[in-house]
Design a protein around this motif. Structure first.
Motif, PDB file in Angstrom:
ATOM      1  N   GLY A  15      -0.244  -9.792  -5.299  1.00 47.45           N
ATOM      2  CA  GLY A  15      -0.061  -8.433  -5.802  1.00 47.45           C
ATOM      3  C   GLY A  15      -0.784  -7.388  -4.986  1.00 47.45           C
ATOM      4  N   THR A  18       1.738  -4.509  -4.095  1.00 49.01           N
ATOM      5  CA  THR A  18       2.067  -3.896  -5.385  1.00 49.01           C
ATOM      6  C   THR A  18       0.924  -3.015  -5.863  1.00 49.01           C
ATOM      7  OG1 THR A  18       3.504  -5.742  -6.012  1.00 49.01           O
ATOM      8  CG2 THR A  18       2.647  -4.370  -7.792  1.00 49.01           C
ATOM      9  N   THR A  19      -0.300  -3.506  -5.698  1.00 54.57           N
ATOM     10  CA  THR A  19      -1.469  -2.736  -6.113  1.00 54.57           C
ATOM     11  C   THR A  19      -1.659  -1.501  -5.242  1.00 54.57           C
ATOM     12  OG1 THR A  19      -2.612  -4.649  -7.047  1.00 54.57           O
ATOM     13  CG2 THR A  19      -3.991  -2.812  -6.290  1.00 54.57           C
ATOM     14  N   ASN A  22       1.212   1.128  -6.153  1.00 52.67           N
ATOM     15  CA  ASN A  22       1.168   1.688  -7.499  1.00 52.67           C
ATOM     16  C   ASN A  22      -0.149   2.386  -7.803  1.00 52.67           C
ATOM     17  OD1 ASN A  22       3.820   0.896  -8.658  1.00 52.67           O
ATOM     18  ND2 ASN A  22       3.096  -1.141  -8.129  1.00 52.67           N
ATOM     19  N   ALA A  48       8.577  -0.149  -0.363  1.00 54.53           N
ATOM     20  CA  ALA A  48       8.342   0.099  -1.788  1.00 54.53           C
ATOM     21  C   ALA A  48       8.076   1.565  -2.071  1.00 54.53           C
ATOM     22  CB  ALA A  48       7.168  -0.748  -2.277  1.00 54.53           C
ATOM     23  N   LEU A 218       7.478  -4.486 -12.722  1.00 51.59           N
ATOM     24  CA  LEU A 218       6.719  -4.407 -11.476  1.00 51.59           C
ATOM     25  C   LEU A 218       7.434  -5.132 -10.342  1.00 51.59           C
ATOM     26  CD1 LEU A 218       2.979  -4.941 -12.527  1.00 51.59           C
ATOM     27  CD2 LEU A 218       3.968  -2.921 -11.451  1.00 51.59           C
ATOM     28  N   PRO A 222      10.030  -2.402  -6.436  1.00 54.99           N
ATOM     29  CA  PRO A 222      10.141  -2.297  -4.978  1.00 54.99           C
ATOM     30  C   PRO A 222      11.572  -2.325  -4.463  1.00 54.99           C
ATOM     31  CG  PRO A 222       8.386  -3.813  -5.569  1.00 54.99           C
ATOM     32  CD  PRO A 222       9.117  -3.505  -6.826  1.00 54.99           C
TER      33      PRO A 222
END
Length: 292
Positions: A15, A18-19, A22, A48, A218, A222
């Motif tokens: 992640g 992703t972290t 976001n 993303a 989540l 993306p």
């Protein structure tokens, strides 16, 4: 001057990107000026963010090789944070930097030129301890470590911490651990609970209170080129990252965890998110999003 945070873990699939994406979006929604640096040759943070990595030139490669100024390569995103895009060309940049003087300091020198324009600069690192990652750790004030709440995710953690210590000793004395972030957490999973407890036992207050749950939205965001805050702001994942942004700001200002003057209250609502499925229920944040 901006606070520079490297989002790093040598293990993939925890992640990290992703972290980075976001958290950048959530901080931007809290009226912070944010720059996200995609330092991963896979270019996932760029995609993303809604930017085609194949068309993103000039980008991080050209900036690191000093072929263009960083200001000319930065692009805005729909989530109101700026992006220094990355793609496969970063691999070539890494090879060309091998023989350069002070090669570990190249990113630090570049970011110093625009640091005054931002509150926070986030760096999405590659899933390996290579020259690009060393550049990120040398430039950073802190390193944020996403840790998946599964057994094998703990194996590479000690190597990363050893690298952080070495960088602090040789290249960047001010580098500190921003925090360990538990990701892909499922409260129903006994192993996840055990790993979470072990992290808290060994690292104490270095483990962030915010917890990122395992969340379908989540994973979907993306593919639409959007941070979760724009894709589905009512999802558990979006709420968790808003909480993380608030915790990052509190730590930066050295406020206690329960301080009511939480700057995350200033978050602005984005444009209405697209409807995902007719009549779908609104998801609420679970109690596991924060550890009390």
């Amino acid at each position: 001057m901006a606070r520079i945070i490297a989002v790093a873990n040598q293990k993939g699939g925890v992640g990290k990107t992703t972290t980075a994406v976001n958290l950048a979006a959530a901080l931007a929604a809290a009226k912070r000026k944010v720059l996200l640096v995609d330092l991963d040759p896979q270019g996932n943070a760029t995609m993303a963010s809604g930017i085609n990595k194949r068309d993103a030139k000039p980008g991080g490669c050209e900036v690191l090789l000093e072929e263009v100024e960083i200001a000319a390569a930065i692009v805005p995103t729909d989530a109101h944070y700026d992006l220094l895009p990355g793609n496969g060309d970063l691999t070539a940049a890494e090879l060309k930097l091998m023989d350069a003087l002070a090669r570990e300091h190249r990113l630090k020198e570049v970011l110093a030129k625009i640091s005054a324009n931002y509150h926070t600069i986030l760096i999405d690192c590659p899933p390996s301890l290579n020259l690009l990652t060393l550049n990120a750790l040398t430039a950073a004030d802190g390193v944020l470590i996403p840790v998946q709440c599964e057994y094998f995710a703990l194996e590479g953690l000690s190597s990363l911490l050893d690298t952080v210590k070495a960088v602090r000793h040789r290249l960047n004395p001010k580098l500190e651990i921003e925090g360990l972030l538990r990701t892909m957490y499922d409260v129903r999973n006994n192993l996840g609970n055990e790993v979470s407890a072990q992290l808290t036992q060994h690292f104490g207050d270095k483990v962030l209170r915010s917890i990122i749950p395992r969340n379908v939205r989540l994973a979907e965001a993306p593919s639409h080129g959007q941070p979760i805050h724009l894709y589905d702001r009512s999802s558990r994942g979006a709420i968790a990252y808003i909480g993380l942004a608030g915790e990052v700001i509190r730590r930066e200002r050295k406020l206690p965890p329960g301080d009511r003057l939480d700057p995350i209250e200033d978050i602005e609502s984005p444009a209405p998110a697209p409807v995902h499925g007719a009549g779908g229920p609104t998801l609420k944040a679970p109690a596991a999003n924060h550890q009390e």
